[in-house]
Design a protein around this motif. Sequence first.
Motif, PDB file in Angstrom:
ATOM      1  N   VAL A  33     140.033  46.316 -83.045  1.00  0.00           N
ATOM      2  CA  VAL A  33     138.906  45.603 -82.461  1.00  0.00           C
ATOM      3  C   VAL A  33     138.075  46.664 -81.762  1.00  0.00           C
ATOM      4  N   VAL A  34     136.767  46.680 -82.037  1.00  0.00           N
ATOM      5  CA  VAL A  34     135.880  47.645 -81.402  1.00  0.00           C
ATOM      6  C   VAL A  34     134.863  46.874 -80.574  1.00  0.00           C
ATOM      7  N   ASP A  35     134.814  47.184 -79.292  1.00  0.00           N
ATOM      8  CA  ASP A  35     133.887  46.552 -78.353  1.00  0.00           C
ATOM      9  C   ASP A  35     132.705  47.487 -78.124  1.00  0.00           C
ATOM     10  N   PHE A  36     131.529  47.095 -78.609  1.00  0.00           N
ATOM     11  CA  PHE A  36     130.299  47.820 -78.306  1.00  0.00           C
ATOM     12  C   PHE A  36     129.766  47.231 -77.005  1.00  0.00           C
ATOM     13  N   ILE A  64     142.617  48.523 -79.735  1.00  0.00           N
ATOM     14  CA  ILE A  64     141.348  48.037 -79.187  1.00  0.00           C
ATOM     15  C   ILE A  64     140.574  49.229 -78.656  1.00  0.00           C
ATOM     16  N   TYR A  65     139.395  49.420 -79.243  1.00  0.00           N
ATOM     17  CA  TYR A  65     138.517  50.525 -78.896  1.00  0.00           C
ATOM     18  C   TYR A  65     137.281  50.004 -78.165  1.00  0.00           C
ATOM     19  N   LYS A  66     136.689  50.892 -77.351  1.00  0.00           N
ATOM     20  CA  LYS A  66     135.443  50.584 -76.657  1.00  0.00           C
ATOM     21  C   LYS A  66     134.444  51.699 -76.948  1.00  0.00           C
ATOM     22  N   ILE A  67     133.205  51.301 -77.252  1.00  0.00           N
ATOM     23  CA  ILE A  67     132.139  52.266 -77.504  1.00  0.00           C
ATOM     24  C   ILE A  67     130.965  51.935 -76.597  1.00  0.00           C
ATOM     25  N   ASP A  68     130.598  52.895 -75.755  1.00  0.00           N
ATOM     26  CA  ASP A  68     129.467  52.743 -74.833  1.00  0.00           C
ATOM     27  C   ASP A  68     128.172  52.919 -75.627  1.00  0.00           C
ATOM     28  N   PRO A  85     127.787  42.165 -75.395  1.00  0.00           N
ATOM     29  CA  PRO A  85     128.746  42.860 -76.242  1.00  0.00           C
ATOM     30  C   PRO A  85     128.650  42.401 -77.700  1.00  0.00           C
ATOM     31  N   THR A  86     128.961  43.313 -78.590  1.00  0.00           N
ATOM     32  CA  THR A  86     129.176  42.999 -79.998  1.00  0.00           C
ATOM     33  C   THR A  86     130.563  43.523 -80.329  1.00  0.00           C
TER      34      THR A  86
END
Length: 128
Positions: A33-36, A64-68, A85-86
């Motif tokens: 899961v990637v959280d933009f 679970i990843y996060k991208i700023d 968020p997307t």
Amino acid sequence: MATIQLTAEGFKENIFDYDKAEEWKYKGNLPAVVDFYADWCGPCKAVAPVLEELSNEYHDKLLIYKIDTDKEQDLSMLFGIQSIPTILFIPVDGQPMMQKGAIPKSAFKQVIEERLLKTKNEPSQSAT
């Protein structure tokens, strides 16, 4: 296991190298899961603790990843991120799917279980 902060380079190394490949092929062994997100985004702040909880609940089954989006604008543009968020849901095999907006934990779990882990709605195997 906590959520993992990703840069564009990390995305290319761990998820998909969009500079080298034209067709989507996920590099990972576990669904992701990637959280933009952005630090100033209220709905993003509401989703963050939910993602941390899910990261702990699915620690050996899911990443679970996060991208700023402020720091990784080119990557955000590549994925057409226009609102945050997307969330990008990535199965090990198959195409990823995107969900815009803050969604409740129950919705995250439903997508994780049904689309990423495929633990629900599968025909049961009966011994004969």
